[in-house]
Design an enzyme around this catalytic site. Structure first.
Site, PDB file in Angstrom:
ATOM      1  N   ASP A  28       3.885   4.989   3.961  1.00 26.60           N
ATOM      2  CA  ASP A  28       2.882   5.638   3.028  1.00 26.60           C
ATOM      3  C   ASP A  28       2.157   6.787   3.866  1.00 26.60           C
ATOM      4  O   ASP A  28       2.122   7.051   4.903  1.00 26.60           O
ATOM      5  CB  ASP A  28       1.926   4.529   2.455  1.00 26.60           C
ATOM      6  CG  ASP A  28       1.538   3.620   3.471  1.00 26.60           C
ATOM      7  OD1 ASP A  28       1.593   3.776   4.818  1.00 26.60           O
ATOM      8  OD2 ASP A  28       1.183   2.296   3.178  1.00 26.60           O
ATOM      9  N   HIS A  52      -0.504  -7.342  -0.478  1.00 25.82           N
ATOM     10  CA  HIS A  52       0.392  -6.216  -0.784  1.00 25.82           C
ATOM     11  C   HIS A  52       1.154  -5.893   0.315  1.00 25.82           C
ATOM     12  O   HIS A  52       0.851  -6.055   1.183  1.00 25.82           O
ATOM     13  CB  HIS A  52      -0.817  -4.959  -1.111  1.00 25.82           C
ATOM     14  CG  HIS A  52      -1.632  -4.720  -0.211  1.00 25.82           C
ATOM     15  ND1 HIS A  52      -2.962  -4.964   0.376  1.00 25.82           N
ATOM     16  CD2 HIS A  52      -1.355  -3.658   0.958  1.00 25.82           C
ATOM     17  CE1 HIS A  52      -3.170  -4.382   1.369  1.00 25.82           C
ATOM     18  NE2 HIS A  52      -2.409  -3.495   1.735  1.00 25.82           N
ATOM     19  N   GLU A  94      -0.609  -2.559  -4.305  1.00 27.62           N
ATOM     20  CA  GLU A  94      -1.706  -3.524  -4.300  1.00 27.62           C
ATOM     21  C   GLU A  94      -1.465  -4.303  -5.612  1.00 27.62           C
ATOM     22  O   GLU A  94      -0.632  -4.184  -6.467  1.00 27.62           O
ATOM     23  CB  GLU A  94      -2.741  -2.420  -4.236  1.00 27.62           C
ATOM     24  CG  GLU A  94      -3.187  -1.927  -3.222  1.00 27.62           C
ATOM     25  CD  GLU A  94      -4.381  -1.189  -3.005  1.00 27.62           C
ATOM     26  OE1 GLU A  94      -5.216  -1.597  -2.209  1.00 27.62           O
ATOM     27  OE2 GLU A  94      -4.630  -0.410  -3.938  1.00 27.62           O
TER      28      GLU A  94
END
Length: 273
Positions: A72, A143, A148
């Protein structure tokens, strides 16, 4: 799903690093047949990255024929910002190993078309032959990456708006000023992680104990996205004792008995001494 319980964070980190190193060595990557590794950020993998860097420096393992894809990146944060995941990875890992910068892939949170960036990322993973081993961590709410609670368990790389809990938790990295924390991120999906041929998730500390319990003892649930690992054919969780605080005694006993019989902990801890 295999669960390995190490005594503390240091032993957990070394075990995970040696596990990853052996997977790369067994694969025997070449310039025409590279090993594809998925990489996380955050505090959990720091010890593992340090040990992998040591193994590289001492000649046990090379990353010259390894391709990496990070999980990410924040949206709108300059790559040069000390809290960007670009900076994190180069500071804590890539600058300390012999990886070719051309083989490093990290999502561009400043791309002019973020949707196209996400689609291209999935395309690059596919063109690399898929991810051989995806490493990851667990958040206190269960998560993985920025998937999430409530995220689809079949999700792919996409834009995610961060929850208030995540923003507040990340304040400590931004001078404890909530206004400085990015509100969105680009993230691989749960489906992206689960498509890897093997997954190893790190979980340490008492604050992660409820998430670990849900991951192992609860049902598969999109409110605890790490629980999807239960459906992976080659899913691994390595944790420390503190993270096991909420596990049922019978669960803890089962996995510690199993690893004692298989000699799992000693095997990986002793491999590169």
């Amino acid at each position: 799903m295999r669960v390995v319980i190490a005594k503390d964070y240091d032993k957990m980190s070394i075990w995970a690093a040696h596990f990853v190193a052996k997977k790369i060595l067994d694969f025997n990557p070449t310039p025409d047949h590279k090993f594809v590794l998925g990489c996380p950020t955050g505090s959990s993998p720091l010890g593992m990255y340090k040990e992998l860097a040591r193994l590289n420096k001492e000649g046990y393992i090379s990353f010259k024929n390894v391709i990496t894809f990070n999980m990410d990146e924040y949206v709108g944060l300059p790559e040069s910002h000390p809290e960007s995941y670009h900076s994190f990875m180069w500071t804590n890992f890539f600058n300390h190993i012999d990886i070719d910068p051309k083989n490093v892939h990290i999502l561009n949170g400043n791309a002019p078309d973020l949707l196209a960036e996400c689609d291209h990322y999935e395309q690059m993973i596919a063109e690399a032959g898929g991810i051989d081993l995806f490493m990851g961590g667990i958040g206190p709410d269960g998560h993985i990456a920025f998937n999430e609670p409530g995220s689809s368990l079949t999700s792919k790389t996409r834009i995610k708006t961060l929850t208030t809990n995540t923003i507040q938790a990340n304040c400590r990295f931004f001078d404890n000023d909530v206004t400085k924390v990015p509100k969105q991120a680009l993230t691989v999906g749960v489906g992206t992680v689960m498509a890897a041929r093997e997954v190893i998730i790190l979980c340490n500390g008492h604050l992660k104990s409820r998430a670990l319990k849900k991951a192992i003892e609860g049902g598969v649930n999109h409110m605890w996205t790490v629980s999807a690992l239960q459906m992976h054919e080659h899913g691994n969780i390595v944790c420390d004792e503190d993270a096991c605080a909420d596990l049922n005694v019978s669960t803890y006993q089962y996995f510690t008995d199993k690893q004692r019989i298989e000699n799992l902990v000693d095997y990986y801890l002793d491999m590169f001494k």
